[in-house]
Every structure is written in structure tokens, then in C-alpha cells.
Design a protein around this motif. Structure first.
Motif, PDB file in Angstrom:
ATOM      1  N   THR A  89       0.861  -1.170   0.122  1.00 48.85           N
ATOM      2  CA  THR A  89       0.134  -0.096   0.131  1.00 48.85           C
ATOM      3  C   THR A  89       0.949   1.199   0.018  1.00 48.85           C
ATOM      4  OG1 THR A  89      -2.028   0.833   0.819  1.00 48.85           O
ATOM      5  CG2 THR A  89      -0.276   0.088   2.384  1.00 48.85           C
ATOM      6  N   ASP A  90       0.421   2.492  -0.202  1.00 50.87           N
ATOM      7  CA  ASP A  90       0.983   3.641  -0.172  1.00 50.87           C
ATOM      8  C   ASP A  90       1.104   4.458   0.904  1.00 50.87           C
ATOM      9  OD1 ASP A  90       1.366   2.989  -2.902  1.00 50.87           O
ATOM     10  OD2 ASP A  90       0.061   4.494  -3.716  1.00 50.87           O
ATOM     11  N   GLY A  91       2.252   5.183   1.085  1.00 48.49           N
ATOM     12  CA  GLY A  91       2.561   5.987   2.318  1.00 48.49           C
ATOM     13  C   GLY A  91       1.791   7.192   2.239  1.00 48.49           C
ATOM     14  N   ASN A  92       1.283   7.710   0.974  1.00 48.97           N
ATOM     15  CA  ASN A  92       0.725   8.904   0.952  1.00 48.97           C
ATOM     16  C   ASN A  92      -0.850   9.034   1.038  1.00 48.97           C
ATOM     17  OD1 ASN A  92       0.286   7.567  -1.445  1.00 48.97           O
ATOM     18  ND2 ASN A  92       1.162   8.985  -2.722  1.00 48.97           N
ATOM     19  N   ASN A  93      -1.349   8.141   1.805  1.00 51.11           N
ATOM     20  CA  ASN A  93      -2.828   7.993   2.078  1.00 51.11           C
ATOM     21  C   ASN A  93      -3.821   7.880   1.059  1.00 51.11           C
ATOM     22  OD1 ASN A  93      -4.473   7.636   4.435  1.00 51.11           O
ATOM     23  ND2 ASN A  93      -4.538   9.924   4.917  1.00 51.11           N
ATOM     24  N   GLN A  94      -3.571   7.141  -0.109  1.00 41.92           N
ATOM     25  CA  GLN A  94      -4.160   7.230  -1.106  1.00 41.92           C
ATOM     26  C   GLN A  94      -5.266   5.926  -0.909  1.00 41.92           C
ATOM     27  OE1 GLN A  94      -1.510   7.525  -4.614  1.00 41.92           O
ATOM     28  NE2 GLN A  94      -2.168   9.739  -4.844  1.00 41.92           N
ATOM     29  N   TYR A  95      -5.200   4.955  -0.164  1.00 39.81           N
ATOM     30  CA  TYR A  95      -5.648   3.782  -0.047  1.00 39.81           C
ATOM     31  C   TYR A  95      -6.212   3.702   1.345  1.00 39.81           C
ATOM     32  CZ  TYR A  95      -3.485   2.749  -4.548  1.00 39.81           C
ATOM     33  OH  TYR A  95      -3.329   2.774  -5.803  1.00 39.81           O
ATOM     34  N   ASP A 118      -9.122  -1.090  -6.092  1.00 45.05           N
ATOM     35  CA  ASP A 118      -9.438  -0.162  -7.040  1.00 45.05           C
ATOM     36  C   ASP A 118      -9.763   1.206  -6.287  1.00 45.05           C
ATOM     37  OD1 ASP A 118     -10.869   1.547  -8.943  1.00 45.05           O
ATOM     38  OD2 ASP A 118     -12.425   0.032  -9.605  1.00 45.05           O
ATOM     39  N   ARG A 119      -9.093   2.162  -6.621  1.00 50.59           N
ATOM     40  CA  ARG A 119      -9.291   3.315  -5.657  1.00 50.59           C
ATOM     41  C   ARG A 119     -10.390   4.406  -6.352  1.00 50.59           C
ATOM     42  NH1 ARG A 119      -3.770   6.498  -6.467  1.00 50.59           N
ATOM     43  NH2 ARG A 119      -3.483   5.919  -8.535  1.00 50.59           N
ATOM     44  N   GLN A 120     -11.122   3.668  -7.443  1.00 51.96           N
ATOM     45  CA  GLN A 120     -12.498   4.498  -7.960  1.00 51.96           C
ATOM     46  C   GLN A 120     -11.825   5.711  -8.218  1.00 51.96           C
ATOM     47  OE1 GLN A 120     -15.722   2.798  -7.904  1.00 51.96           O
ATOM     48  NE2 GLN A 120     -14.309   0.988  -7.243  1.00 51.96           N
TER      49      GLN A 120
HETATM   50 MG   LIG Z   1      -0.314   6.697  -5.335  1.00 59.32          MG
END
Ligand SMILES: [Mg+2]
Ligand SMILES: Nc1nc2c(ncn2[C@@H]2O[C@H](COP(=O)(O)OP(=O)(O)OP(=O)(O)O)[C@@H](O)[C@H]2O)c(=O)[nH]1
Length: 139
Positions: A89-95, A118-120
Motif C-alpha cells: 500500500t502507499d504511504g501517501n494515504n491514497q488507499y 480499485d481506488r475508483q
Molecule cells: Mg499513488
């Protein structure tokens, strides 16, 4: 069943603590959850920002080596440390971290070897230019 959740980071001192705030501590079908931070040559205080949280696993690059290399080094580390499942997962809080339990269920049920969240993007304002471009090209 040992799950590693790996988070590649390039200067995410502001958002990484938020990502960790909602990390699951228990997941049905998983015996053991390990967190792995990949410091891809951060020049900010990403590592210091989470050091007090008791995370045991860090992979550190002395300088940025690209996201693909950070991802691969994380997976190699996780497998060497007994991972049965690796979530990236990402560290920039996108998920939303709290959905990881649901994400891994098809693997636990032996219905899938890989699951992609899927982050829509169509519902995210910042991605609207991409949608316009796709429409322009007739997709
Ligand atoms: Mg990203
Ligand atoms: N872009 C980028 N991200 C990196 C790198 N190394 C680690 N990361 C981390 O990888 C995660 C994903 O970064 P993003 O820039 O969102 O890359 P992405 O998710 O592939 O791209 P988007 O679709 O724009 O969100 C973040 O936690 C970054 O800090 C790198 O060299 N480049």
C-alpha cells in the motif's frame, strides 16, 4: 498465515502516520500481521515519524532508487521473513488501510493468487483530467 503489509515511502512524513492509524491489527484467517516500511532514500523525517510505533521491519535505500525497485526489495524482504501474503500500500494515504482485511480474503479462500484494489479514480477530483483525456481519445 503470516501477512506482511509493505509501504514504500519517498518523503511521506506527513501522511505515513495517518496510513498507520487505520491499519488492521487482526484479520480473519491471518495469524500474524507484520508492517514493513521501505525508506526509498527519504530526505525528510518519514522513518522518525513512525519509529515510536513499534514497527520492526525497515528496508532502507541510501538514495531514491525508483518505486519499482522499492517494491521489489520490499517483497524480497517479506518473503525472506516468512510472508505467506504480501500487501503493498502507499504511504501517501491514497488507499484506506482498514480495507486490507477484506482485500486479502480471496487469497485466504484460495480463490485468487493476486488481488488489486480499485481506488475508483473516476470519483476523485484530482483524476478528472485523465478521464477527460480518455474521452477525448474516444475511450
Ligand atoms: Mg499513488
Ligand atoms: N512516485 C514515487 N513514489 C515512490 C518512490 N519511492 C517510493 N515511493 C512511494 O510509493 C508510494 C506511491 O507513490 P505515488 O506517487 O502515489 O505513485 P503511484 O501510486 O504509482 O501513482 P499515482 O497513480 O499518481 O498515485 C508512495 O508512498 C511514495 O512515497 C519513487 O521513487 N517515486
Amino acid at each position: 498465515m503470516r501477512l506482511f503489509i509493505q509501504i514504500p515511502c519517498l518523503n511521506e512524513e506527513k501522511t505515513l502516520p495517518l496510513v498507520l492509524e487505520h491499519m488492521p491489527t487482526q484479520i480473519p484467517g491471518i495469524d500474524d500481521i507484520q508492517l514493513l516500511i521501505i525508506d526509498n532514500g527519504c530526505s525528510d523525517k518519514t522513518v522518525e515519524a513512525v519509529q515510536k510505533l513499534g514497527i520492526k521491519h525497515f528496508v532502507c535505500h541510501a538514495k531514491p532508487m525508483g518505486l519499482a525497485r522499492a517494491f521489489r526489495d520490499g517483497v524480497d524482504y517479506a518473503l525472506k521473513h516468512g510472508a505467506d501474503i504480501v500487501v503493498n500500500t502507499d504511504g501517501n494515504n491514497q488507499y484506506p488501510s482498514e480495507t486490507i482485511g477484506e482485500l486479502v480474503q480471496p487469497i485466504i479462500r484460495h480463490e485468487a493468487d493476486i488481488v488489486v484494489g480499485d481506488r475508483q479514480t473516476a470519483t476523485i477530483k484530482e483524476f478528472s483530467w485523465f478521464k477527460c483525456k480518455m474521452q477525448h481519445f474516444g475511450s
